[in-house]
Design a protein around this motif. Structure first.
Motif, PDB file in Angstrom:
ATOM      1  N   THR A  64       0.852  -1.185   0.000  1.00  0.00           N
ATOM      2  CA  THR A  64       0.000   0.000   0.000  1.00  0.00           C
ATOM      3  C   THR A  64       0.893   1.243   0.000  1.00  0.00           C
ATOM      4  O   THR A  64       2.118   1.145   0.153  1.00  0.00           O
ATOM      5  CB  THR A  64      -0.884   0.036   1.259  1.00  0.00           C
ATOM      6  N   ARG A 118       1.215   3.486   2.269  1.00  0.00           N
ATOM      7  CA  ARG A 118       1.943   3.594   3.545  1.00  0.00           C
ATOM      8  C   ARG A 118       3.089   2.584   3.603  1.00  0.00           C
ATOM      9  O   ARG A 118       4.195   2.915   4.030  1.00  0.00           O
ATOM     10  CB  ARG A 118       0.966   3.364   4.707  1.00  0.00           C
ATOM     11  N   GLU A 119       2.817   1.368   3.154  1.00  0.00           N
ATOM     12  CA  GLU A 119       3.857   0.329   3.223  1.00  0.00           C
ATOM     13  C   GLU A 119       5.021   0.652   2.283  1.00  0.00           C
ATOM     14  O   GLU A 119       6.176   0.349   2.603  1.00  0.00           O
ATOM     15  CB  GLU A 119       3.248  -1.038   2.883  1.00  0.00           C
ATOM     16  N   ASN A 120       4.710   1.269   1.134  1.00  0.00           N
ATOM     17  CA  ASN A 120       5.790   1.676   0.228  1.00  0.00           C
ATOM     18  C   ASN A 120       6.710   2.685   0.907  1.00  0.00           C
ATOM     19  O   ASN A 120       7.921   2.636   0.751  1.00  0.00           O
ATOM     20  CB  ASN A 120       5.203   2.282  -1.050  1.00  0.00           C
ATOM     21  N   GLU A 126      -3.790   6.169   2.448  1.00  0.00           N
ATOM     22  CA  GLU A 126      -2.625   5.407   2.944  1.00  0.00           C
ATOM     23  C   GLU A 126      -2.706   3.921   2.628  1.00  0.00           C
ATOM     24  O   GLU A 126      -1.693   3.282   2.392  1.00  0.00           O
ATOM     25  CB  GLU A 126      -2.491   5.571   4.474  1.00  0.00           C
ATOM     26  N   ASP A 127      -3.910   3.381   2.657  1.00  0.00           N
ATOM     27  CA  ASP A 127      -4.029   1.923   2.502  1.00  0.00           C
ATOM     28  C   ASP A 127      -4.368   1.495   1.077  1.00  0.00           C
ATOM     29  O   ASP A 127      -4.735   0.345   0.836  1.00  0.00           O
ATOM     30  CB  ASP A 127      -5.086   1.382   3.487  1.00  0.00           C
ATOM     31  N   ARG A 128      -4.224   2.421   0.153  1.00  0.00           N
ATOM     32  CA  ARG A 128      -4.466   2.058  -1.257  1.00  0.00           C
ATOM     33  C   ARG A 128      -3.198   1.509  -1.882  1.00  0.00           C
ATOM     34  O   ARG A 128      -2.101   2.000  -1.624  1.00  0.00           O
ATOM     35  CB  ARG A 128      -4.898   3.281  -2.051  1.00  0.00           C
ATOM     36  N   ARG A 129      -3.408   0.552  -2.742  1.00  0.00           N
ATOM     37  CA  ARG A 129      -2.258   0.043  -3.499  1.00  0.00           C
ATOM     38  C   ARG A 129      -2.055   0.920  -4.733  1.00  0.00           C
ATOM     39  O   ARG A 129      -3.020   1.553  -5.215  1.00  0.00           O
ATOM     40  CB  ARG A 129      -2.491  -1.406  -3.917  1.00  0.00           C
ATOM     41  N   LYS A 157      -4.515   1.376  -7.613  1.00  0.00           N
ATOM     42  CA  LYS A 157      -5.783   2.070  -7.356  1.00  0.00           C
ATOM     43  C   LYS A 157      -5.570   3.582  -7.211  1.00  0.00           C
ATOM     44  O   LYS A 157      -6.430   4.279  -6.671  1.00  0.00           O
ATOM     45  CB  LYS A 157      -6.411   1.544  -6.051  1.00  0.00           C
ATOM     46  N   GLN A 197       0.510   8.467  -7.346  1.00  0.00           N
ATOM     47  CA  GLN A 197       1.638   7.522  -7.243  1.00  0.00           C
ATOM     48  C   GLN A 197       2.962   8.278  -7.138  1.00  0.00           C
ATOM     49  O   GLN A 197       3.845   7.901  -6.371  1.00  0.00           O
ATOM     50  CB  GLN A 197       1.661   6.607  -8.467  1.00  0.00           C
TER      51      GLN A 197
END
Lengths: 409, 230
Positions: free
Chosen positions: B101, B103-105, B137-140, B143, B149
């Protein structure tokens, strides 16, 4: 680490079909390995157990050199008291003295060469399966009675039945002529025709009288609680042997080397087959991981440019392969384990088992043992091979140049 | 002390039989908190210079310094560590990790840096808010729009609080409105955190935001002009 694990797991599912195909190959090989190895373990245990219970036991105490020559003069002096002492010290009731000699057995019609064995009937019940294999009459009862039990093939050859008299003649320990007339009280069918051809047992005390053994015997047979404790019991026995006599403790591998060789030969051919299977699975994993690395070259180039070291990327790829391997292991062990549990209750047979069963005293169905070794050994090797197969894709990441990688399509 | 100092840097590529001069005796200084655009037509040497400053290219001769550290002789591992802790990269293609996501990126680089999870999470949320992605934050990446991006890519680049951000054609794939928003974000980060920005571009709109424009041609600096930023 949690994010790396999450990333590795999600990376696996970028191409679910590919991941499932590779995992499926692992599951398939793991199920086969769990089943085959459990069957082998079960067969070997039965071969060893049945053969040893019918003949040598797990261990024997003998005079040094007796095993090679089987000369009647090479004895264990005072065999019964020593057997009793060993049983007491080891806290085992599976200790029995024996003596043996070659003799010519004659019935009214025929004569045959046999090995006649003197046994303690009560002790023999604890160490041997033969007393339970009497198909006609009964096993020996008295300790010094003139009775004999013989193998079914020998009975047929001698045309002797229960109640008939046999004469046997041989040489005593002191070189004297040894002969006696005995009554057949039982006929045994061990399942091994070769054994049944020469099998003859008489009470030990009677044997000692006839063959002028002077209280001596040739073996003290010991059954350990299980196969895995043989080495421990052997070292305990060695420590207990009287120092003034030249006695040795021999384990089943020394007593029946042919059995171990047969198992090793069978194991070698099976291992080769397993190895081929594992290598094929490893190549499947290599292919998957290599494709996975190659198609992510640009992505890896970017993260390397961001400062992520190739070593860390390599660990990510390794983690992906390990996760896939663990999935294959868990599913394979569950399915293979279910199969093994089923056959542990209902048994398993295949064409040709009858013949082998006769040769090695096996029943005609194999009941698979549920052991950790059988369940985990094969799948663990597959997991290890999968991890090793990832080394090449990992190594490619070491050579990755970020700028070149980022230009990749 | 300058944030970036290149002294007489040369870099030659081989293209078959041909030798192409990527960098031809380039010398450049960028002060701390600078906002510089490298402008050149394609093949002019701007990306090569950017990559050389970021330790992605080995140079044939010359010196490259980041603050008081000379980096042109460093090993692969040392350069990776330098990029991880001191330099933020923004690329033309956003190149986010598709299975993570937003946030994870952003957290990914911080995890590699060894930042504890709770700090990682707090910082990534803060940065995503700063780049205008609160609530996403939780979108990949799949999306998200291109602009969103690219904002995640910027957040990832600045997550480790680098002293230097190198951006290679960051607006090339963005529409003009999104490109303006991104440049305003760069300016804000530059102003607020005094982060040094070196941006390779041939986009006139981007150049309008820079306080200094270095023009290159055939691997050489042909013009170096200070200007009033937009």
């Amino acid at each position: 680490m949690a994010l790396m694990l999450k990333l590795a797991w999600r990376n696996l599912w970028r191409h679910p079909r590919r991941t499932w195909l590779t995992t499926g190959a692992m599951v398939f090989s793991n199920v086969i390995l769990v089943f085959m190895i459990s069957m082998q373990v079960g067969m070997y245990q039965m071969m060893i157990d049945n053969t040893l219970r019918a003949s040598t036991g797990h261990l024997q105490v003998q005079a040094r050199g007796y095993l090679e020559d089987q000369k009647i003069r090479e004895v264990v002096p005072q065999v019964k008291p020593l057997a009793k002492q060993l049983g007491g010290e080891l806290d085992l009731d599976t200790v029995a003295p024996r003596a043996a000699a070659f003799a010519l057995a004659s019935s009214a019609d025929r004569s045959y060469g046999i090995q006649i064995v003197g046994v303690e009937p009560m002790a023999e019940l604890h160490v041997s399966s033969l007393p339970g294999l009497v198909v006609e009459g009964r096993f020996l009862e008295g300790s010094n009675t003139e009775e004999i039990v013989i193998g079914e093939v020998l009975a047929r050859n001698l045309k002797a039945g229960v109640g008939d008299e046999l004469t046997f003649m041989g040489a005593g320990r002191d070189g004297s002529f040894a002969a006696a007339v005995v009554t057949v009280v039982g006929i045994l069918e061990s399942g091994n025709p070769e054994m049944d051809r020469s099998l003859a047992q008489v009470p030990l005390a009677f044997f000692q009288d006839v063959f002028t053994m002077d209280g001596a015997g040739h073996d003290i047979v010991i059954l350990a609680p299980d196969l895995f404790q043989v080495a421990t019991v052997k070292s305990e026995v060695e420590a207990l042997l009287p120092t003034d006599e030249d006695l040795v403790a021999l384990d089943w591998e020394q007593l029946v080397p042919g059995l171990k060789q047969a198992i090793q030969a069978d194991m070698s051919s099976a291992m080769f087959m397993y190895l081929v299977l594992i290598v094929l699975v490893a190549f499947s994993v290599l292919n998957t991981q290599l494709m996975s690395v190659l198609e992510r070259t640009k992505e890896f180039g970017i993260v390397t440019a961001l400062g992520v070291s190739p070593g860390r990327l390599g660990r990510l790829v390794l983690l992906e392969a390990t996760l896939m391997g663990l999935m294959g292991l868990v599913i394979g062990v569950v399915l293979g384990g279910a199969l093994v549990v089923w056959f542990s209750f209902y048994g398993f047979t295949f064409p040709g088992l009858d013949e082998m069963a006769g040769q090695f005293n096996l029943p005609d169905r194999i009941y698979l043992p549920v052991t950790l070794f059988g369940l985990l050994f094969g799948p663990s090797v597959v997991l290890l091979a999968s991890i090793l197969a990832t080394l090449y894709p990992m190594a490619r990441l070491r050579w990755l140049e970020p700028v070149d990688a980022m230009r990749a399509a | 002390m300058p944030a970036v100092r290149c002294v007489d840097v040369c870099k030659t590529y081989r293209q078959g039989e041909l030798e192409v001069k990527g960098l031809d005796h380039v010398s450049l200084e960028v002060g701390e908190g600078g906002f510089v655009c490298l402008s050149a037509p394609s093949g002019g040497g701007k990306t090569t210079l950017l990559n050389a400053i970021g330790g992605l290219h080995r140079i044939d001769s010359g010196e490259i310094w980041l603050a008081d550290r000379r980096i042109d002789g460093l090993g692969k591992g040392e350069l990776a560590s330098l990029r991880l802790h001191q330099i933020g990269f923004v690329f033309q293609a956003y190149n986010l990790i598709p299975v993570l996501t937003a946030r994870e990126n952003v957290e990914f680089v911080m995890e590699v840096q060894g930042v504890p999870p709770d700090q990682r999470r707090a910082r990534s949320m803060e940065i995503l808010e700063e780049v205008g992605l609160k609530g996403l934050e939780d979108r990949r990446p799949a999306k998200m729009s291109g602009g969103q991006q690219q904002r995640v890519a910027v957040a990832r680049a600045i997550a480790s609080r680098p002293t230097l951000v190198l951006a290679d054609e960051p607006t090339a794939n963005l529409d003009s409105h999104t490109a303006e928003q991104l440049m305003e974000l760069f300016v804000e980060l530059n102003t607020r955190h005094e982060t040094t920005f070196v941006i390779a571009t041939h986009d006139q709109r981007v150049m309008g935001y820079a306080r200094r424009i270095v023009r290159m041609l055939d691997g050489r600096i042909v013009d170096d002009t200070e200007q009033e930023a937009a």
